[in-house]
Design an enzyme around this catalytic site. Structure first.
Site, PDB file in Angstrom:
ATOM      1  N   GLY A  87      41.169  34.908 100.335  1.00 43.81           N
ATOM      2  CA  GLY A  87      39.877  34.306 100.524  1.00 43.81           C
ATOM      3  C   GLY A  87      39.156  35.165 101.424  1.00 43.81           C
ATOM      4  CG  ASN A 104      37.351  24.846 105.987  1.00 47.46           C
ATOM      5  OD1 ASN A 104      36.059  25.122 105.900  1.00 47.46           O
ATOM      6  ND2 ASN A 104      37.970  25.035 107.269  1.00 47.46           N
ATOM      7  CD  GLN A 110      39.812  24.057 101.343  1.00 49.38           C
ATOM      8  OE1 GLN A 110      40.502  23.275 100.706  1.00 49.38           O
ATOM      9  NE2 GLN A 110      40.365  24.789 102.379  1.00 49.38           N
ATOM     10  CB  SER A 152      42.378  31.549  98.754  1.00 45.57           C
ATOM     11  OG  SER A 152      43.641  31.904  99.455  1.00 45.57           O
ATOM     12  CG  HIS A 159      47.157  30.419 100.931  1.00 47.66           C
ATOM     13  ND1 HIS A 159      47.056  29.688 101.874  1.00 47.66           N
ATOM     14  CD2 HIS A 159      46.361  31.150 101.182  1.00 47.66           C
ATOM     15  CE1 HIS A 159      46.344  29.801 102.888  1.00 47.66           C
ATOM     16  NE2 HIS A 159      45.514  31.048 102.539  1.00 47.66           N
ATOM     17  CB  THR A 170      49.557  49.783  93.659  1.00 47.45           C
ATOM     18  OG1 THR A 170      49.133  51.164  93.477  1.00 47.45           O
ATOM     19  CG2 THR A 170      50.431  49.328  92.300  1.00 47.45           C
ATOM     20  CB  CYS A 215      40.437  29.625 113.305  1.00 50.46           C
ATOM     21  SG  CYS A 215      40.589  29.960 111.387  1.00 50.46           S
TER      22      CYS A 215
HETATM   23  C1  LIG Z   1      41.616  29.291 103.776  1.00 50.32           C
HETATM   24  C2  LIG Z   1      40.136  29.393 103.362  1.00 50.32           C
HETATM   25  C3  LIG Z   1      39.723  30.750 103.587  1.00 50.32           C
HETATM   26  C4  LIG Z   1      40.653  32.014 104.052  1.00 50.32           C
HETATM   27  O1  LIG Z   1      41.384  32.180 102.698  1.00 50.32           O
HETATM   28  P1  LIG Z   1      42.797  33.054 102.790  1.00 50.32           P
HETATM   29  O2  LIG Z   1      43.257  33.454 101.737  1.00 50.32           O
HETATM   30  O3  LIG Z   1      43.536  32.479 103.740  1.00 50.32           O
HETATM   31  O4  LIG Z   1      42.166  34.347 103.291  1.00 50.32           O
HETATM   32  C5  LIG Z   1      38.415  30.954 103.274  1.00 50.32           C
HETATM   33  N1  LIG Z   1      37.439  30.141 103.190  1.00 50.32           N
HETATM   34  C6  LIG Z   1      37.957  28.819 103.168  1.00 50.32           C
HETATM   35  C7  LIG Z   1      36.752  27.768 102.954  1.00 50.32           C
HETATM   36  C8  LIG Z   1      39.082  28.538 103.413  1.00 50.32           C
HETATM   37  O5  LIG Z   1      39.655  27.136 103.385  1.00 50.32           O
END
Ligand SMILES: *Cc1c(COP(=O)(O)O)cnc(C)c1O
Length: 406
Positions: A78, A158, A186, A206, A208, A244, A332
């Protein structure tokens, strides 16, 4: 004293990250061993991998309702997608020196925009929100002009789950020739998306956050939207992202996307009902608790409840001891004593914002998980309030001194 067994783990922090599903792991594994080739190679060992990347691209296209699979650019997550979108827009429209964003963005967007304003002379319009976290549409409209290169506003928040009217915002920006980016990290997998007829130029996601592996993501770039790569080098991703390919990660993201699309209905029925029950029971059992955000326009999995006169960190530690993982909102912000920028933007009073606790569910949660929180949290809050200098147990009312934002 009796020794109790280790409590069952209850994971309610899915907006921070999700578990990588077993079916996702299973599809990834061959790409660490037999299928180790570089998809850019001419020989069979490399070239044989390319169709798997293409399949992942098509799965993401489906999840986003995008018109073309070539609109998907794989990235490292993300954060990279957000940075790529922002820098691309500014380089594509160099004569425009203004950026519009919101006060409640993830730091992956907000920090970049603030850096550009501070060190590169961009004029930054930070659009505020009201007490329910809803965007100030009048201020947004007033900021739009032909001086603006980029709008970057998140689809869903988020911390609170509040959903912004992104398609409407993108339509409003269009007549000015502004490039429109949304951080959809999100929203993806939780609300149905259809980008094929949309005014949105770019969307970040993203892996994960949707039960895929960490360190991989994608940027949707609408066909015809001006684009400038962040990474130059090899011709991977049609020259839009050199390096890559993270083949195993991309394959995992593709599988996670397929499962997310199949699970959207479950998110919006079963998961939503569990979230609503959790929230309803906690607010009913714990006095002085406030649900933060727009409860009507909200992700189905998220509730943030501000428990007045207690410290969020203390709540999280005591929940953790009971085997429950929750969050104070932005990962954070953990470790700092100030409430998050999102709570501050909503003007949630300091003593409430300080006790803001986010529960973010997923398809992996069960009713027993909800039961467990309802069972332990009221007592935790009672015990913490009994110790709180901001709450008088004797009078059952707030103490005279209340802390404030610095
Ligand atoms: C988690 C998150 C990100 C960051 O994504 P990563 O893959 O962890 O770098 C960016 N924006 C929002 C709204 C998120 O919840």
């Amino acid at each position: 004293m009796t020794m109790s067994a280790v409590p069952r783990q209850v994971y309610l922090d899915n907006n921070a990250t999700t578990s990588c599903l077993p079916d996702v792991v299973a599809e990834m594994l061959p790409f660490f061993s037999e299928q180790f080739g570089n998809p850019s190679s001419i020989h069979a060992i490399g070239a044989g991998v390319a169709p798997s990347i293409q399949a992942a691209r098509e799965r993401l296209q489906k999840l986003l309702g995008a018109a073309h699979d070539s609109e998907i650019v794989f990235t490292s997550g993300g954060t990279e997608s957000d940075t790529t979108a922002i820098m691309s827009a500014l380089r594509a429209l160099p004569e425009r020196r203004e950026i519009i964003t919101s006060a409640v963005e993830h730091h992956a967007v907000l920090s970049v925009c603030e850096y550009l304003a501070k060190h590169e002379g961009y004029k930054l319009h930070v659009i505020g929100v009201d007490g329910q976290g809803r965007l100030d549409l009048k201020a947004y409209e007033a900021a739009l002009s032909e001086n603006v290169a980029l709008v970057s506003i998140m689809w869903a928040n988020n911390e609170t789950g509040t959903i912004f009217p992104i398609e409407h915002l993108a339509q409003m920006a269009k007549p000015f020739g502004i490039l429109f980016h949304t951080d959809g990290v999100q929203a993806v997998g939780k609300i149905p998306l259809r980008l094929s007829n949309s005014a949105i130029d770019m969307l970040s996601l993203s892996s994960h956050k949707i039960h895929g592996p960490k360190g991989v993501g994608a940027l949707y770039v609408k066909r015809g939207a001006k684009f400038r790569p962040l990474f130059r080098g090899g011709h991977q991703e049609r020259g839009r992202r050199a390096g890559t390919e993270n083949t195993a990660g991309i394959v995992g993201l593709g599988k996670a996307a397929e499962l997310a699309l199949a699970g959207i209905k479950d998110e919006n029925t079963r998961v939503r009902a569990m979230r609503d029950r959790l929230e309803g029971e906690l607010v009913a059992r714990i006095p002085n608790s406030i649900v933060a955000g727009d409860v009507d326009q909200r992700l189905p999995n998220t509730t943030t409840i501000a428990f007045e006169f207690v410290e969020g960190e203390a709540i999280l530690l005591m929940l953790s001891r009971a085997g429950i993982a929750a969050s104070s909102g932005s990962a954070c912000t953990s470790g700092s004593l100030e409430p998050s920028h999102v709570m501050r933007a909503m003007q949630i009073p300091f003593t409430a914002a300080h006790g803001a606790t986010r529960f973010s569910l997923s398809r992996e949660n069960s009713e027993q998980d909800v039961d467990r929180v309802i069972e332990v949290l009221p007592d935790i809050i009672n015990r913490l309030r009994a110790m709180s200098p901001y709450w008088s147990t004797a009078t059952g009312a707030p103490a005279a001194f209340q802390p404030a934002y610095s």
